[in-house]
Design a protein around this motif. Structure first.
Motif, mmCIF file in Angstrom:
data_model
loop_
_atom_site.group_PDB
_atom_site.id
_atom_site.type_symbol
_atom_site.label_atom_id
_atom_site.label_comp_id
_atom_site.label_asym_id
_atom_site.label_seq_id
_atom_site.Cartn_x
_atom_site.Cartn_y
_atom_site.Cartn_z
ATOM 1 N N THR A 510 14.552 -31.524 4.871
ATOM 2 C CA THR A 510 15.991 -31.518 4.588
ATOM 3 C C THR A 510 16.677 -30.236 5.028
ATOM 4 O OG1 THR A 510 15.490 -30.739 2.367
ATOM 5 C CG2 THR A 510 15.845 -33.112 2.636
ATOM 6 N N HIS A 511 15.940 -29.152 5.158
ATOM 7 C CA HIS A 511 16.577 -27.881 5.531
ATOM 8 C C HIS A 511 16.415 -27.631 7.028
ATOM 9 C CE1 HIS A 511 17.501 -23.605 5.701
ATOM 10 N NE2 HIS A 511 18.106 -23.781 4.541
ATOM 11 N N PRO A 512 17.413 -27.018 7.655
ATOM 12 C CA PRO A 512 17.356 -26.776 9.113
ATOM 13 C C PRO A 512 16.084 -26.055 9.572
ATOM 14 C CG PRO A 512 19.543 -26.270 8.269
ATOM 15 C CD PRO A 512 18.706 -26.601 7.081
ATOM 16 N N VAL A 513 15.619 -25.057 8.814
ATOM 17 C CA VAL A 513 14.416 -24.323 9.214
ATOM 18 C C VAL A 513 13.211 -25.256 9.223
ATOM 19 C CG1 VAL A 513 12.834 -22.440 8.646
ATOM 20 C CG2 VAL A 513 15.279 -22.149 8.283
ATOM 21 N N ALA A 514 13.107 -26.050 8.175
ATOM 22 C CA ALA A 514 11.981 -26.978 8.078
ATOM 23 C C ALA A 514 12.056 -28.026 9.181
ATOM 24 C CB ALA A 514 11.982 -27.648 6.710
ATOM 25 N N ARG A 515 13.270 -28.481 9.468
ATOM 26 C CA ARG A 515 13.453 -29.542 10.472
ATOM 27 C C ARG A 515 13.143 -29.019 11.868
ATOM 28 N NH1 ARG A 515 17.764 -31.280 8.227
ATOM 29 N NH2 ARG A 515 19.274 -30.234 9.562
ATOM 30 N N SER A 516 13.719 -27.877 12.216
ATOM 31 C CA SER A 516 13.487 -27.326 13.561
ATOM 32 C C SER A 516 12.034 -26.873 13.709
ATOM 33 C CB SER A 516 14.434 -26.151 13.830
ATOM 34 O OG SER A 516 14.194 -25.103 12.904
ATOM 35 N N GLY A 517 11.482 -26.294 12.621
ATOM 36 C CA GLY A 517 10.091 -25.850 12.657
ATOM 37 C C GLY A 517 9.133 -27.014 12.828
ATOM 38 N N ALA A 518 9.447 -28.143 12.202
ATOM 39 C CA ALA A 518 8.594 -29.326 12.322
ATOM 40 C C ALA A 518 8.488 -29.767 13.776
ATOM 41 C CB ALA A 518 9.139 -30.458 11.454
ATOM 42 N N SER A 519 9.603 -29.707 14.486
ATOM 43 C CA SER A 519 9.590 -30.091 15.908
ATOM 44 C C SER A 519 8.720 -29.137 16.715
ATOM 45 C CB SER A 519 11.014 -30.077 16.470
ATOM 46 O OG SER A 519 11.830 -30.994 15.772
ATOM 47 N N VAL A 520 8.843 -27.843 16.432
ATOM 48 C CA VAL A 520 8.044 -26.836 17.139
ATOM 49 C C VAL A 520 6.557 -27.062 16.882
ATOM 50 C CG1 VAL A 520 7.508 -24.366 17.278
ATOM 51 C CG2 VAL A 520 9.894 -25.114 17.102
ATOM 52 N N LEU A 521 6.201 -27.277 15.611
ATOM 53 C CA LEU A 521 4.800 -27.479 15.240
ATOM 54 C C LEU A 521 4.244 -28.776 15.828
ATOM 55 C CD1 LEU A 521 5.122 -26.364 11.512
ATOM 56 C CD2 LEU A 521 3.750 -25.199 13.247
ATOM 57 N N HIS A 522 5.099 -29.782 15.898
ATOM 58 C CA HIS A 522 4.661 -31.078 16.413
ATOM 59 C C HIS A 522 4.337 -31.015 17.904
ATOM 60 C CE1 HIS A 522 4.129 -35.322 15.615
ATOM 61 N NE2 HIS A 522 4.702 -35.592 16.773
ATOM 62 N N GLU A 523 5.043 -30.137 18.615
ATOM 63 C CA GLU A 523 4.877 -30.062 20.072
ATOM 64 C C GLU A 523 3.905 -28.971 20.510
ATOM 65 O OE1 GLU A 523 6.209 -32.252 22.117
ATOM 66 O OE2 GLU A 523 7.149 -33.260 20.404
ATOM 67 N N ALA A 524 3.553 -28.059 19.614
ATOM 68 C CA ALA A 524 2.741 -26.894 19.993
ATOM 69 C C ALA A 524 1.360 -27.312 20.499
ATOM 70 C CB ALA A 524 2.586 -25.947 18.810
ATOM 71 N N ALA A 525 0.888 -26.599 21.513
ATOM 72 C CA ALA A 525 -0.455 -26.858 22.035
ATOM 73 C C ALA A 525 -1.512 -26.330 21.063
ATOM 74 C CB ALA A 525 -0.625 -26.187 23.396
ATOM 75 N N ALA A 526 -1.190 -25.253 20.336
ATOM 76 C CA ALA A 526 -2.131 -24.677 19.374
ATOM 77 C C ALA A 526 -1.360 -24.078 18.212
ATOM 78 C CB ALA A 526 -2.990 -23.610 20.040
ATOM 79 N N ILE A 527 -1.876 -24.293 17.006
ATOM 80 C CA ILE A 527 -1.267 -23.735 15.791
ATOM 81 C C ILE A 527 -2.336 -22.914 15.077
ATOM 82 C CG2 ILE A 527 -0.089 -24.241 13.616
ATOM 83 C CD1 ILE A 527 0.524 -27.058 14.831
ATOM 84 N N HIS A 528 -2.068 -21.632 14.898
ATOM 85 C CA HIS A 528 -3.000 -20.728 14.216
ATOM 86 C C HIS A 528 -2.429 -20.406 12.835
ATOM 87 C CE1 HIS A 528 -5.226 -20.143 17.936
ATOM 88 N NE2 HIS A 528 -4.073 -19.968 18.555
ATOM 89 N N VAL A 529 -3.151 -20.769 11.780
ATOM 90 C CA VAL A 529 -2.662 -20.600 10.410
ATOM 91 C C VAL A 529 -3.568 -19.635 9.663
ATOM 92 C CG1 VAL A 529 -1.915 -21.777 8.312
ATOM 93 C CG2 VAL A 529 -1.979 -23.035 10.492
ATOM 94 N N LEU A 530 -3.012 -18.505 9.233
ATOM 95 C CA LEU A 530 -3.763 -17.552 8.414
ATOM 96 C C LEU A 530 -3.405 -17.796 6.948
ATOM 97 C CD1 LEU A 530 -5.619 -15.090 7.989
ATOM 98 C CD2 LEU A 530 -3.594 -13.629 8.287
ATOM 99 N N VAL A 531 -4.403 -18.098 6.134
ATOM 100 C CA VAL A 531 -4.219 -18.299 4.697
ATOM 101 C C VAL A 531 -4.842 -17.104 3.986
ATOM 102 C CG1 VAL A 531 -4.631 -19.835 2.737
ATOM 103 C CG2 VAL A 531 -4.430 -20.790 5.051
ATOM 104 N N THR A 532 -4.036 -16.319 3.278
ATOM 105 C CA THR A 532 -4.557 -15.090 2.675
ATOM 106 C C THR A 532 -3.704 -14.652 1.496
ATOM 107 O OG1 THR A 532 -5.465 -12.903 3.212
ATOM 108 C CG2 THR A 532 -3.283 -13.443 4.136
ATOM 109 N N GLY A 533 -4.142 -13.572 0.824
ATOM 110 C CA GLY A 533 -3.406 -12.999 -0.304
ATOM 111 C C GLY A 533 -4.017 -13.327 -1.648
ATOM 112 N N SER A 534 -4.768 -14.452 -1.709
ATOM 113 C CA SER A 534 -5.332 -14.888 -2.988
ATOM 114 C C SER A 534 -6.507 -15.820 -2.746
ATOM 115 C CB SER A 534 -4.259 -15.607 -3.816
ATOM 116 O OG SER A 534 -4.841 -16.348 -4.869
#
Length: 551
Positions: A510-534
């Motif tokens: 529903t939010h522009p950041v989430a919407r535009s980001g979803a398109s970027v993530l959907h098209e990306a050749a590679a997504i690197h996700v760092l999960v940290t802090g806890s």
């Protein structure tokens, strides 16, 4: 009774959030807490002397103590020994805390020993001191109960040795009722749990050195001069022989390089300590294959004798290579997504995490072509300074920063292993908002005000997106979700072949950041996700990405 019934009953021993705050303000003599633990042990049917039969390796430290324990346990298991291993926290299921031969005890075994101990403590409850209302003390708090249970399991299952990781600190930690360990270890020291241990590394070193015992050898890795001097003084006061571990390179000299099962340069220090702990334990047992000493190089560093340099045996090499320790420098490759999981939660451990992540990215980027997206998934707990940790993560140049509480789902009632009563839902959500504000401030000369659009509690199902401001010139857009599942759904965009949630709530876009980001993530050749802090966050992510861990 079933395993989940046992876990739910165990969870009633968690200190609720309001009582925890009161206890912090009215903290009593920590020594009496240790004495209380000995009373619980006696009521459970054991004496402190019974623990001597476990041939314990006792390990403390600020960072790396869990990895050190994992290396040590795996090395000694490679010798054919039956090992016990007590650690904390758990990532997915509470039975992970109590392991035999490297594996969490089975649900049936956990259930059996839980109820045996629970009923024994119920039968021996005692009047509450200083209270006239007739109320009784029957159960220890959560961590103490699990510590007692681990001792019972290891004794009943007749392990050859037990590797015991300290919970918090050392001197007054409930594991410190151990009187005669075979050997003690102190991994790298830093700032953590300041409200309990003190606000300087020297004060924290004093607490950690509290596990030293007269005549029991102890080993530590190279530390800054101040805390190392505190450890040295603590050891000298009680005639504990304390040794400084030589670097891993000294043990590799003249032989093949050692291969570690855990990634990251910082793991070499943990492996060096583990080798000394295992070597010392084997020597104490007069084992014929403890590792041949190399040409003696006696010496002192910071007035501490150096530990022996020996040739690692084939069993030691096998143990180091086969060590697994989930949620620490762990990588999961899933199609276009690569998940980097590390429970770093102190400034120095986050620095090590950043080095590991950036080195891993350099290797991956040489092998790939096309658009790459970097995502941070972050949370913290306790008294950690999230602003400091987030600043350390900035060099990773994330495209998106995502924040969420350590809740796998909006409601965790169906999963007892993940329940946490020590904090309220309001507290964890507000903490995520603070993380986001810190991140935006770091990325903006002038932070934009936060946009608050929280759903009312009764609508917390599909309305999962809590806070999604989009500063106009931000170098990394930030989002807050109400649970881990919704965060993973947005990050993965149905592109992870294992993580397949039933359906994505429409509110995720529903939010522009989430919407535009979803398109970027959907098209990306590679997504690197760092999960940290806890580690708790990492555990929740692992539960969803690796369903087999919940079986």
């Amino acid at each position: 009774m079933e395993y989940q019934d046992a876990v739910r009953m165990l969870n009633t021993l968690q200190t609720n959030a309001s009582y925890l705050e009161q206890a912090k303000r009215q903290r009593g003599d920590p020594q009496t807490q240790l004495e209380a633990m000995e009373l619980y042990l006696a009521r459970s049917g054991l004496q402190v002397e019974d623990l001597d039969r476990l041939n314990i390796i006792h390990v403390t430290g600020t960072k790396g103590k869990g990895s050190t324990c994992a290396f040590t346990e795996c090395i000694l298991r490679s010798y054919g020994l039956k090992t016990g291993f007590f650690s904390s926290p758990h990532l997915v299921q509470v039975r992970e805390r109590i392991r035999i031969n490297g594996q969490p005890i089975s649900p049936d075994l956990f259930t059996k020993y839980f109820w045996r101990l629970y009923h024994r403590l119920e039968e021996t409850k005692v009047p509450r001191a200083g209270v006239l209302d007739g109320s009784c003390v029957s159960m220890p708090p959560y961590f103490r109960f699990l510590t007692l249970m681990a001792f019972h399991v290891f004794l009943q299952e007749k392990v050859d040795l037990a590797v015991v990781e300290v919970g918090i600190g050392g001197a007054y930690d409930c594991t410190n009722i151990i009187r005669k360990p075979v050997v003690c270890g102190v991994s790298s020291l830093g700032i953590d749990h300041t409200s309990l241990l003190g606000d300087t590394v020297e004060k924290i070193a004093w607490q950690k050195g509290g596990i030293f015992k007269q005549g029991v050898p102890a080993f530590t890795v190279l530390q800054p001069e101040g805390p190392l001097a505190v450890l040295r003084d603590r050891a000298q006061q009680i005639s504990c022989p304390l040794y400084l571990c030589p670097p891993l390179e000294a043990l590799e000299e003249g032989g093949l390089p050692l291969t570690l099962g855990l990634e990251g340069e910082h793991q070499r220090s943990n492996a060096a300590l583990a080798l000394q702990l295992a070597h010392c334990w084997l020597q104490w047992q007069d084992h014929h294959d403890a590792g041949e000493l190399k040409a003696s190089r006696p010496g002192l560093l910071w007035q501490l004798p150096l530990a022996p340099v020996f040739q690692p045996t084939s069993n030691m090499r096998l143990g180091l290579r086969n060590t697994e320790w989930l949620g620490r420098t762990q990588v999961l490759r899933r199609g276009p997504l690569t998940w980097y999981l590390d429970g770093a939660h102190t400034p120095s451990s986050v620095q090590a995490c950043v080095r590991w992540f950036r080195q891993a990215l350099q290797v991956r980027e040489r092998l790939s072509s096309g658009t790459e997206v970097r995502v941070l998934l972050f949370n913290t707990t306790g008294d950690r300074d999230s602003a400091v940790l987030l600043k350390l993560l900035q060099p990773c140049q994330f495209d998106y920063a995502v924040f969420c509480p350590n809740l796998t789902e909006v409601s965790s009632t169906g999963n007892a292993d993940q329940q946490n009563f020590t904090v309220t839902l309001d507290q964890v959500l507000l903490r995520c908002l603070e993380h986001q504000q810190h991140w935006n401030c770091l990325n903006e000369e002038q932070a934009s005000p936060a946009l608050w659009s929280a759903p009312s509690p009764e609508l917390a199902g599909p309305a999962s997106l809590l806070l999604v401001p989009h500063p106009p010139h931000s170098s990394a857009s930030s989002l807050v979700f109400s649970c881990i599942s919704h965060a993973l759904q947005w990050i993965s965009q149905d592109r992870d072949p294992v993580f397949q949630p039933p359906s994505s709530p429409k509110s995720l876009l529903t939010h522009p950041v989430a919407r535009s980001g979803a398109s970027v993530l959907h098209e990306a050749a590679a997504i690197h996700v760092l999960v940290t802090g806890s580690l708790h966050l990492v555990g929740g992510v692992l539960k969803l990405l690796e369903p087999a861990l919940s079986q």
